[in-house]
Design a protein around this motif. Structure first.
Motif, PDB file in Angstrom:
ATOM      1  N   LEU A 136      34.330  13.437  11.853  1.00 36.25           N
ATOM      2  CA  LEU A 136      35.000  14.562  12.507  1.00 36.25           C
ATOM      3  C   LEU A 136      34.852  14.513  14.030  1.00 36.25           C
ATOM      4  O   LEU A 136      35.809  14.823  14.751  1.00 36.25           O
ATOM      5  CB  LEU A 136      34.495  15.909  11.973  1.00 36.25           C
ATOM      6  N   ALA A 137      33.676  14.120  14.530  1.00 33.00           N
ATOM      7  CA  ALA A 137      33.491  14.042  15.979  1.00 33.00           C
ATOM      8  C   ALA A 137      34.567  13.145  16.595  1.00 33.00           C
ATOM      9  O   ALA A 137      35.143  13.464  17.641  1.00 33.00           O
ATOM     10  CB  ALA A 137      32.102  13.510  16.303  1.00 33.00           C
ATOM     11  N   HIS A 138      34.831  12.036  15.928  1.00 36.45           N
ATOM     12  CA  HIS A 138      35.835  11.103  16.448  1.00 36.45           C
ATOM     13  C   HIS A 138      37.248  11.630  16.237  1.00 36.45           C
ATOM     14  O   HIS A 138      38.121  11.431  17.085  1.00 36.45           O
ATOM     15  CB  HIS A 138      35.655   9.732  15.790  1.00 36.45           C
ATOM     16  N   GLY A 139      37.456  12.307  15.107  1.00 34.12           N
ATOM     17  CA  GLY A 139      38.761  12.902  14.859  1.00 34.12           C
ATOM     18  C   GLY A 139      39.081  13.957  15.915  1.00 34.12           C
ATOM     19  O   GLY A 139      40.179  13.981  16.478  1.00 34.12           O
ATOM     20  N   VAL A 140      38.112  14.810  16.202  1.00 40.28           N
ATOM     21  CA  VAL A 140      38.293  15.851  17.213  1.00 40.28           C
ATOM     22  C   VAL A 140      38.582  15.203  18.571  1.00 40.28           C
ATOM     23  O   VAL A 140      39.523  15.580  19.280  1.00 40.28           O
ATOM     24  CB  VAL A 140      37.034  16.747  17.311  1.00 40.28           C
ATOM     25  N   SER A 141      37.788  14.203  18.918  1.00 48.02           N
ATOM     26  CA  SER A 141      37.942  13.544  20.211  1.00 48.02           C
ATOM     27  C   SER A 141      39.324  12.890  20.326  1.00 48.02           C
ATOM     28  O   SER A 141      39.980  12.985  21.374  1.00 48.02           O
ATOM     29  CB  SER A 141      36.807  12.523  20.377  1.00 48.02           C
ATOM     30  N   LEU A 142      39.772  12.255  19.252  1.00 48.26           N
ATOM     31  CA  LEU A 142      41.061  11.562  19.265  1.00 48.26           C
ATOM     32  C   LEU A 142      42.225  12.555  19.368  1.00 48.26           C
ATOM     33  O   LEU A 142      43.123  12.414  20.211  1.00 48.26           O
ATOM     34  CB  LEU A 142      41.207  10.709  18.006  1.00 48.26           C
ATOM     35  N   VAL A 143      42.191  13.564  18.500  1.00 48.93           N
ATOM     36  CA  VAL A 143      43.279  14.547  18.496  1.00 48.93           C
ATOM     37  C   VAL A 143      43.318  15.296  19.833  1.00 48.93           C
ATOM     38  O   VAL A 143      44.387  15.518  20.407  1.00 48.93           O
ATOM     39  CB  VAL A 143      43.103  15.539  17.314  1.00 48.93           C
TER      40      VAL A 143
END
Lengths: 256, 307
Positions: free
Chosen positions: A208-215
């Motif tokens: 999720l940390a990476h998903g949040v950062s990407l989005v």
């Protein structure tokens, strides 16, 4: 051959046809309310006392983060109860497997369905962001596939786990001990840098940390190339590992 | 002509448990073939291997001339499966259950719909086409499952305990539909622990016990080979039966003492019961009947089919 997975996808779409209206309304209203309350209401306070977050108004920071948590939550619910029903309660897969369909058709078919379902949720969330004039430029629409990938990074490992279960008690544990803490602490509501050092490291291990950062990077146009590669790499790694795991656990469960 | 199904040394193991222990059988095209045996005899495991949903542990199995390990999907495309427990879709209507299942065989919607309507008429469920599945009676669900298995117009229909749990009327209706299928040339393979079902439906059957085949033949052949023409069933007051054993021995070819009754196997039941009366033995009740597969099973295994 594509027709096997297509048949499974078709079945899922057939079931969804009955509930799609309610589902679409919820997927639109819930981000609308969240962004109004937390983005504008709470965000007003944050903006006044701290000048926003990382140099942007709070609602701009919050909205893409919430978009990622939303696909995570959809992925989690879609790959638990409905799947256990097909594996165990209703034995839908058993019926399917006495036709020419194979286990791999089930796995790919369910993944195709998850992509459809997550895309729908992401598109509706993006539409709400447009209402609030949050996305910066047309490239921001790439946040939609990014959010879908974020969802898949949760869906496939959970799918693999679900196929090993005979009861649904563990699903509420997933909700309480995985989904909920990530929702709160993986960077959707405040920067991960606010966490103690140790927890920061833990947070960056989760999808999720990476998903949040990407989005967020795509929505606000602040993404760096290296940052994007790391985020996409981590999300793909979770998705693929989960997919392989699901292929194994589905086979073990269904072929006896 | 090559058999439709051929098994040699067919074996299924689950860990240490041997579910099917090296059985041999052939099923010819157009035949109604039965596996008769008590629960746990290995019937369902055998059926699942034939249906190519469960891998063979050892031995060879050919279904429609194909190897399930290699050609599972091709075999399943031509085999209809009626599992022991219905796997009907409670989310779908009666008709949708057939159409959607037809789609798994790559039928077009139009073709699946056409066949669904025909099959609903065949299993007498046309009026329920739009209803949900849940409120249907057990017999109706079973008929719907059979219709679903027929949507692909299979060469071979596998029925795992087709009438277990149904009331007599529902069973007879189902037998009638299966008999019609057989008349149309569909090969039927079924398992049952009801001897009357085996006698009604099967041209040929194997008797299974403890993972092995203990006898095979037509119902009539089996009865002739392993039993006498008639049986006299005697009931005695509790405790009296054991003491009868010695005194009954001369009256019949074979005497079987069960917990609840005594069976005298003889060519002529009336003569045996007359002799019984002459010797002064007075059972509570006496019944002369023909031998059945139940007697065959008792003879072969020393146990009743339904325990």
């Amino acid at each position: 051959m594509i027709s096997g997975p297509a048949r499974v996808l078709e079945y899922d779409l057939h079931l969804y046809r009955r509930v799609w209206r309610g589902s679409v309304v919820v997927s639109f209203l819930s981000p609308l309310l969240f962004l109004a309350a937390m983005g504008l209401g709470l965000g007003g306070l944050v903006n006044r006392s701290a000048g926003g977050v990382n140099g942007v108004a709070y609602i701009l920071f919050l909205a893409p983060g919430l978009m990622a948590t939303t696909t995570m939550q959809t992925a989690s619910s879609e790959s638990t109860y409905p799947i256990l029903a097909k594996v165990y309660w209703e034995r839908t897969y058993e019926a399917m497997l006495s036709t020419p369909l194979r286990v791999r058709d089930l796995v790919f078919g369910e993944l195709a369905w998850l992509v459809v379902r997550l895309t729908l949720v992401a598109v509706l969330f993006f539409a709400v962001m447009l209402v609030f004039r949050i996305p910066r430029g047309p490239e921001a629409a790439l946040a939609i596939p990014a959010a879908v990938l974020n969802g898949l990074a949760f869906a496939t490992p959970i799918l693999a786990f679900t196929a090993t279960q005979t009861r649904d008690t563990s699903f509420s544990a997933i909700q309480r001990f995985l989904i909920m803490p990530l929702f709160l602490f993986a960077g959707a509501f405040f920067p991960i840098a606010q966490l103690p050092q140790v927890l920061q490291a833990v947070a960056w291990l989760t999808p999720l940390a990476h998903g949040v950062s990407l989005v967020r990077g795509l929505t606000l146009g602040t993404l760096t190339q290296s940052g994007a590669l790391v985020d996409i790499g981590v999300l793909l790694a979770y998705t693929l590992a989960g997919g392989v795991g699901a292929a194994i656990t589905f086979r073990r469960r269904l072929i006896k | 002509m090559d058999p439709l199904i051929s098994a040699r040394g067919l074996t299924k193991r689950f860990g240490d448990l041997v579910a099917v222990d090296g059985i041999d059988f052939d099923v010819a095209k157009g035949e109604a073939f039965g596996f008769l045996g008590p629960n746990g005899a290995g019937k369902t495991s055998t059926m699942r291997m034939i249906g190519s949903t469960s891998p063979v542990t050892a031995g060879t199995l050919r279904v429609l001339g194909l190897d399930p390990a290699v050609d599972g999907p091709r075999i399943r495309a031509r085999v209809g499966v009626v599992p022991q427990l219905d796997t009907l879709d409670m989310e779908l209507s009666v008709r949708e259950n057939l159409v959607i299942y037809g789609r798994y065989f790559d039928l077009t919607y139009a073709e699946a719909g056409r066949r669904a309507d025909e099959l609903l008429a065949f299993v007498q469920l046309t009026e329920r086409a739009r209803d949900q599945v849940e409120p249907l009676s057990g017999g109706m669900k079973r008929r719907l499952t059979i219709a679903r298995a027929l949507i692909s117009e299979p060469d071979l229909l596998l029925l795992d305990e087709p009438t277990t749990g149904l009331d007599p009327q529902a069973r007879h209706l189902l037998w009638d539909r299966l008999y019609r299928l057989k008349q149309r040339g569909v090969t039927l393979v079924l398992t049952t622990h009801y001897m009357d079902e085996a006698e009604q439906l099967c041209d040929r059957l194997v008797v299974m016990d403890k993972a092995r085949i203990v006898a095979q033949g037509s119902p009539r052949e089996l009865i002739e080979r392993y039993s006498t023409r008639e049986v006299v069933e005697l009931r005695f007051p509790p405790d009296a039966a054991e003491s009868m054993d010695g005194r009954l021995n001369g009256l019949a070819d074979r005497v079987e003492v069960l917990p609840d009754r005594v069976l005298l196997y003889t060519a002529n039941g009336d003569a045996a019961s007359a002799a019984l009366h002459e010797s002064g033995i007075r059972p509570e009740s006496t019944l002369v009947r023909r031998s059945t597969l139940e007697d065959v099973f008792l003879r072969l295994t020393g146990r009743s089919l339904i325990e």
